[in-house]
Design a protein around this motif. Structure first.
Motif, PDB file in Angstrom:
ATOM      1  N   GLY A 148       0.836  -1.255   0.181  1.00 10.98           N
ATOM      2  CA  GLY A 148       0.087  -0.118  -0.079  1.00 10.98           C
ATOM      3  C   GLY A 148       0.819   1.280   0.012  1.00 10.98           C
ATOM      4  N   ALA A 149       2.110   1.143   0.322  1.00 14.57           N
ATOM      5  CA  ALA A 149       3.073   2.399   0.148  1.00 14.57           C
ATOM      6  C   ALA A 149       4.231   2.140  -0.244  1.00 14.57           C
ATOM      7  CB  ALA A 149       3.334   2.570   1.800  1.00 14.57           C
ATOM      8  N   GLY A 150       4.549   0.935  -0.992  1.00  9.63           N
ATOM      9  CA  GLY A 150       5.589   0.878  -1.768  1.00  9.63           C
ATOM     10  C   GLY A 150       6.975   0.654  -0.921  1.00  9.63           C
ATOM     11  N   LEU A 151       7.001   0.365   0.198  1.00  7.27           N
ATOM     12  CA  LEU A 151       8.194   0.217   1.054  1.00  7.27           C
ATOM     13  C   LEU A 151       9.082  -0.942   0.597  1.00  7.27           C
ATOM     14  CD1 LEU A 151       6.704   2.608   2.659  1.00  7.27           C
ATOM     15  CD2 LEU A 151       7.721   1.775   4.728  1.00  7.27           C
ATOM     16  N   ARG A 152      10.359  -0.704   0.752  1.00 10.64           N
ATOM     17  CA  ARG A 152      11.282  -1.979   0.929  1.00 10.64           C
ATOM     18  C   ARG A 152      10.912  -2.954   2.170  1.00 10.64           C
ATOM     19  NH1 ARG A 152      14.162   2.455  -1.014  1.00 10.64           N
ATOM     20  NH2 ARG A 152      15.193   2.073  -3.449  1.00 10.64           N
ATOM     21  N   ILE A 153      11.288  -3.810   2.106  1.00 14.89           N
ATOM     22  CA  ILE A 153      11.082  -4.908   3.497  1.00 14.89           C
ATOM     23  C   ILE A 153      11.922  -4.335   4.642  1.00 14.89           C
ATOM     24  CG2 ILE A 153      12.758  -6.524   2.754  1.00 14.89           C
ATOM     25  CD1 ILE A 153       9.785  -7.166   5.394  1.00 14.89           C
ATOM     26  N   GLY A 154      13.340  -3.867   4.201  1.00 14.24           N
ATOM     27  CA  GLY A 154      13.998  -3.190   5.217  1.00 14.24           C
ATOM     28  C   GLY A 154      13.678  -2.063   5.766  1.00 14.24           C
ATOM     29  N   GLU A 155      12.949  -1.090   4.737  1.00 14.89           N
ATOM     30  CA  GLU A 155      12.531   0.240   5.426  1.00 14.89           C
ATOM     31  C   GLU A 155      11.385   0.083   6.228  1.00 14.89           C
ATOM     32  OE1 GLU A 155      13.392   2.757   0.896  1.00 14.89           O
ATOM     33  OE2 GLU A 155      11.326   1.733   1.510  1.00 14.89           O
ATOM     34  N   ALA A 156      10.450  -0.844   6.019  1.00 16.13           N
ATOM     35  CA  ALA A 156       9.366  -1.262   6.906  1.00 16.13           C
ATOM     36  C   ALA A 156       9.706  -1.713   8.372  1.00 16.13           C
ATOM     37  CB  ALA A 156       8.467  -2.065   6.211  1.00 16.13           C
ATOM     38  N   VAL A 157      10.673  -2.807   8.261  1.00 14.03           N
ATOM     39  CA  VAL A 157      10.898  -3.139   9.455  1.00 14.03           C
ATOM     40  C   VAL A 157      11.985  -2.154  10.193  1.00 14.03           C
ATOM     41  CG1 VAL A 157      10.675  -5.459   8.959  1.00 14.03           C
ATOM     42  CG2 VAL A 157      13.001  -4.695   8.837  1.00 14.03           C
ATOM     43  N   GLY A 158      12.473  -1.302   9.565  1.00 15.38           N
ATOM     44  CA  GLY A 158      13.422  -0.138  10.106  1.00 15.38           C
ATOM     45  C   GLY A 158      12.891   0.969  10.743  1.00 15.38           C
ATOM     46  N   LEU A 159      11.328   1.142  10.629  1.00 19.76           N
ATOM     47  CA  LEU A 159      10.696   2.152  11.176  1.00 19.76           C
ATOM     48  C   LEU A 159      10.766   2.107  12.645  1.00 19.76           C
ATOM     49  CD1 LEU A 159       7.358   1.923   8.924  1.00 19.76           C
ATOM     50  CD2 LEU A 159       9.306   3.666   8.914  1.00 19.76           C
ATOM     51  N   THR A 160      10.734   3.281  13.189  1.00 16.99           N
ATOM     52  CA  THR A 160      10.616   3.514  14.843  1.00 16.99           C
ATOM     53  C   THR A 160       9.452   3.972  15.274  1.00 16.99           C
ATOM     54  OG1 THR A 160      11.572   5.552  14.990  1.00 16.99           O
ATOM     55  CG2 THR A 160      13.192   3.903  14.783  1.00 16.99           C
ATOM     56  N   GLY A 161       9.222   3.932  16.625  1.00 13.64           N
ATOM     57  CA  GLY A 161       7.936   4.557  17.206  1.00 13.64           C
ATOM     58  C   GLY A 161       7.808   6.245  16.776  1.00 13.64           C
ATOM     59  N   ALA A 162       9.016   6.614  16.168  1.00 13.78           N
ATOM     60  CA  ALA A 162       8.781   8.185  16.079  1.00 13.78           C
ATOM     61  C   ALA A 162       7.728   8.487  15.095  1.00 13.78           C
ATOM     62  CB  ALA A 162      10.262   8.584  15.728  1.00 13.78           C
ATOM     63  N   VAL A 163       7.437   7.631  14.161  1.00 17.47           N
ATOM     64  CA  VAL A 163       6.479   7.570  13.014  1.00 17.47           C
ATOM     65  C   VAL A 163       5.167   7.889  13.657  1.00 17.47           C
ATOM     66  CG1 VAL A 163       7.742   6.498  11.446  1.00 17.47           C
ATOM     67  CG2 VAL A 163       6.013   5.354  12.565  1.00 17.47           C
ATOM     68  N   LEU A 164       4.701   7.459  14.839  1.00 20.01           N
ATOM     69  CA  LEU A 164       3.364   7.744  15.382  1.00 20.01           C
ATOM     70  C   LEU A 164       3.418   9.187  16.093  1.00 20.01           C
ATOM     71  CD1 LEU A 164       2.944   4.228  17.129  1.00 20.01           C
ATOM     72  CD2 LEU A 164       2.032   5.015  14.673  1.00 20.01           C
ATOM     73  N   PRO A 165       2.260   9.816  16.146  1.00 21.61           N
ATOM     74  CA  PRO A 165       0.762   9.396  15.589  1.00 21.61           C
ATOM     75  C   PRO A 165       1.005   9.406  14.128  1.00 21.61           C
ATOM     76  CG  PRO A 165       0.751  11.497  16.628  1.00 21.61           C
ATOM     77  CD  PRO A 165       1.989  11.031  17.012  1.00 21.61           C
ATOM     78  N   LEU A 166       0.515   8.824  13.447  1.00 20.89           N
ATOM     79  CA  LEU A 166       0.136   8.655  11.937  1.00 20.89           C
ATOM     80  C   LEU A 166      -0.638   9.791  11.336  1.00 20.89           C
ATOM     81  CD1 LEU A 166       0.023   4.893  11.395  1.00 20.89           C
ATOM     82  CD2 LEU A 166       2.091   6.566  11.108  1.00 20.89           C
ATOM     83  N   GLY A 167      -0.048  10.301  10.295  1.00 24.57           N
ATOM     84  CA  GLY A 167      -0.980  11.375   9.533  1.00 24.57           C
ATOM     85  C   GLY A 167      -1.304  10.952   8.172  1.00 24.57           C
ATOM     86  N   ALA A 168      -1.351  11.710   7.366  1.00 19.76           N
ATOM     87  CA  ALA A 168      -1.934  11.336   5.671  1.00 19.76           C
ATOM     88  C   ALA A 168      -0.581  10.843   5.196  1.00 19.76           C
ATOM     89  CB  ALA A 168      -2.347  12.482   5.144  1.00 19.76           C
ATOM     90  N   THR A 169       0.654  11.353   5.807  1.00 19.24           N
ATOM     91  CA  THR A 169       1.797  10.823   5.030  1.00 19.24           C
ATOM     92  C   THR A 169       2.801  10.500   6.162  1.00 19.24           C
ATOM     93  OG1 THR A 169       2.902  13.263   5.088  1.00 19.24           O
ATOM     94  CG2 THR A 169       1.887  12.592   2.963  1.00 19.24           C
ATOM     95  N   MET A 170       3.955   9.648   5.533  1.00 17.26           N
ATOM     96  CA  MET A 170       4.979   9.287   6.582  1.00 17.26           C
ATOM     97  C   MET A 170       6.590   9.650   5.930  1.00 17.26           C
ATOM     98  SD  MET A 170       5.209   5.532   8.447  1.00 17.26           S
ATOM     99  CE  MET A 170       5.337   4.446   6.916  1.00 17.26           C
ATOM    100  N   ALA A 171       7.253   9.811   6.846  1.00 15.33           N
ATOM    101  CA  ALA A 171       8.946   9.857   6.495  1.00 15.33           C
ATOM    102  C   ALA A 171       9.479   8.695   6.411  1.00 15.33           C
ATOM    103  CB  ALA A 171       9.540  11.001   7.151  1.00 15.33           C
TER     104      ALA A 171
END
Length: 297
Positions: A148-171
């Motif tokens: 749904g967002a086109g992330l690489r597997i390494g990018e997805a598992v590399g996310l931290t809790g800093a992405v929360l709270p979520l909005g319409a976009t994500m860095a």
């Protein structure tokens, strides 16, 4: 104190100065080690920077022939040669003239996307096989990020809790530490938030968002293994991998009229040429539709 070996220095250079991914550092570092080990036997002496500066095309051809005995395909041999050239440039200097050696011809493959219903079925099957509800929520969220967002597997598992709270976009931080902004579909946001509520280890800004069963960072291999089992159960091709979900994201967007430049930004490709391969994917898809639906095809 002894200086670290050249392959180790090269790996450190790739990680620190070139900001290459951990996967690239491991692969290129391993090639450097193999080359040095081969040349030590081939030359019958130590492999120093000076010695590498005198390496000939015949030496490199002998190395590739040696590696071919391990069953390397043309594509793998081309990657090996690229890594060898990078190591030699590092060892003897960027301005040094390297031996001229033509790499094997590689037929450029076209990514194989999977249909939207297959992507959803895959994600559902993986999450249903999870041992605990929170792990099911985790796997569902990760796979939706890939498709749904086109992330690489390494990018997805590399996310931290800093992405929360979520909005319409994500860095998202991708290869070479480049950050891009990706839009989040409501379904993807809902999946991540549902997982965060169920995660027994909590979510903190500096800790991995997606946790392994014992609380550590989620290994990418967990998702790869789950997808292998799910695709077998669903009768899908062995090309159905975590990266195939990213291919599908790109192909389906292009099929709905997405601009190539915009797609390049969404995927985090450094070069537009990397994105242009999806035009071939879309053309192949249209041809399949034509052949299957047109009465004169």
């Amino acid at each position: 104190m002894n200086q670290p070996a050249l392959p180790l220095l090269y790996a450190q250079h790739l990680a620190r100065d070139r900001r290459r991914s951990a996967h690239t550092v491991r692969a290129y570092g391993a090639t450097a080690e193999r080359l040095v080990a081969f040349l030590q036997k081939h030359w019958g002496g130590p492999v120093t920077r000076d010695a590498l500066g005198k390496a000939s095309a015949a030496d490199l051809r002998a190395y590739l022939a040696h590696r071919r005995e391990d069953g390397l395909t043309n594509a793998s041999a081309a990657r090996e040669l690229s890594a060898v050239r990078g190591f030699l440039k590092f060892a003897v200097g960027e301005d040094a003239e390297l031996p001229r050696l033509k790499g094997p011809r590689v037929k450029k493959g076209v990514p194989r996307p999977i249909a939207p219903h297959e992507a959803v079925a895959l994600a559902e099957t993986v999450s249903e096989e999870a041992r605990e509800p929170w792990l099911a929520a985790r796997d569902w969220a990760v796979l939706l990020l890939l498709y749904g967002a086109g992330l690489r597997i390494g990018e997805a598992v590399g996310l931290t809790g800093a992405v929360l709270p979520l909005g319409a976009t994500m860095a998202v931080t991708g290869k070479r530490d480049k950050t891009r902004i990706v839009p989040l579909l409501p379904q993807v946001r809902d999946a991540i938030e549902a997982y965060a509520r169920q995660c027994p280890y909590g979510v903190s800004r500096d800790a991995p968002l997606f946790r392994g069963a014992k609380g550590g960072p989620m290994p990418p291999g967990v998702i790869r293994k789950s997808i292998r089992a799910a695709r077998t159960a669903l009768g899908l091709s062995d090309r159905t991998t975590p990266h195939a979900l990213r291919h599908s994201f790109a192909t389906h967007l292009l099929g709905r009229g997405a601009d190539l430049r915009a797609l390049q930004e969404l995927l985090g490709h450094a070069s537009l040429s990397s994105t242009q391969i999806y035009t071939a994917v879309d053309a192949a898809h249209l041809l399949d539709v034509y052949r299957n639906a047109h009465p004169r095809a």
